[in-house]
Design a protein around this motif. Sequence first.
Motif: not given
Length: 318
Positions: A53, A58-60, A62-63, A66-67, A103, A105-106
Amino acid sequence: MELRDFGRLGRISALTLGGGGLGGVWGATDRSEAVATVHAAIDAGITMFDVAPSYGDDFEAERVIGEALRNSPDVQVTSKVQVHDVPPGGDFARLISSSLEGSLTRLGRDHLDLFLLHTQLLPRDGSATAPGTIHWQSYQDAVVPAFEHLRETGRIRAWGITAVGHPASVLDALRAPARPNAAQVIVNPLDLNGDMWIYPTVPSENQAVLATAQSQGVPVLGIRVAAAGSLTDSLDRSVPPDHPAAIDFARAAPFRELAADWGTSAATLAHRYALSVPGVASVILGVKNRAELTECLKAEAEGPLPPEQLAALRVLRP
């Protein structure tokens, strides 16, 4: 890409794509390049992705994962949690569970393959303290049971530690009956701590940590392979002269000279060294773009260093 044994998680790639670079911790990148780097890693055979995280605003990181991994179920993902009681940190089980759910969720996943404590351990005897750390008793009595519960309920497949806390407690954790399923250990040619060490008067004992993990059957992920950029040809971000990375970079001048004599880059040599160390299941990359990834892939493809080069590198240790 070579596959190596990783305990209860089966076999994973010799290289793991880390999230520090993807999140912009090691210099600027952008979302599109970070996502493209993840896709290139998958194409190259990398099967493990390690984020947290705290990697990026902004938790980049993990984002990004996720993408990028939305349509790639056949890979494994690691993330982390920070809990502390210096200062007092509260309900550890609740904080750990809440961090995990955020985590997941992201990341867009229903479980983590590996969930790591990202907080440094303090010694049992109370001889050292520092902000953002956790006492041994809190780790043993609250953190370990919380991790074990999450594994038993299927929210995680395995748990581990970032083995960079006070060495006495890290060694205790690796030898404990309820020991971690994995440990992230500093592994680089000069044994530099890569801007992670908070105990200036205490030797870090990375070699002892690695040997103990191996003897206890705890799979190891090698971290700080390039010592936060200090074992590269040039630092890729601006830091003041008294910053630990700048100090380590200056200290590593003989290493860079040796790499040049051998006709290779400092980063390639650092990664080949880590990949050659017995007991290291996978080496975590701190790359932030496809160009840096390509250099690490080349290092893996070139294979382990010969014994005489490993010996020459060990002579350089401070």
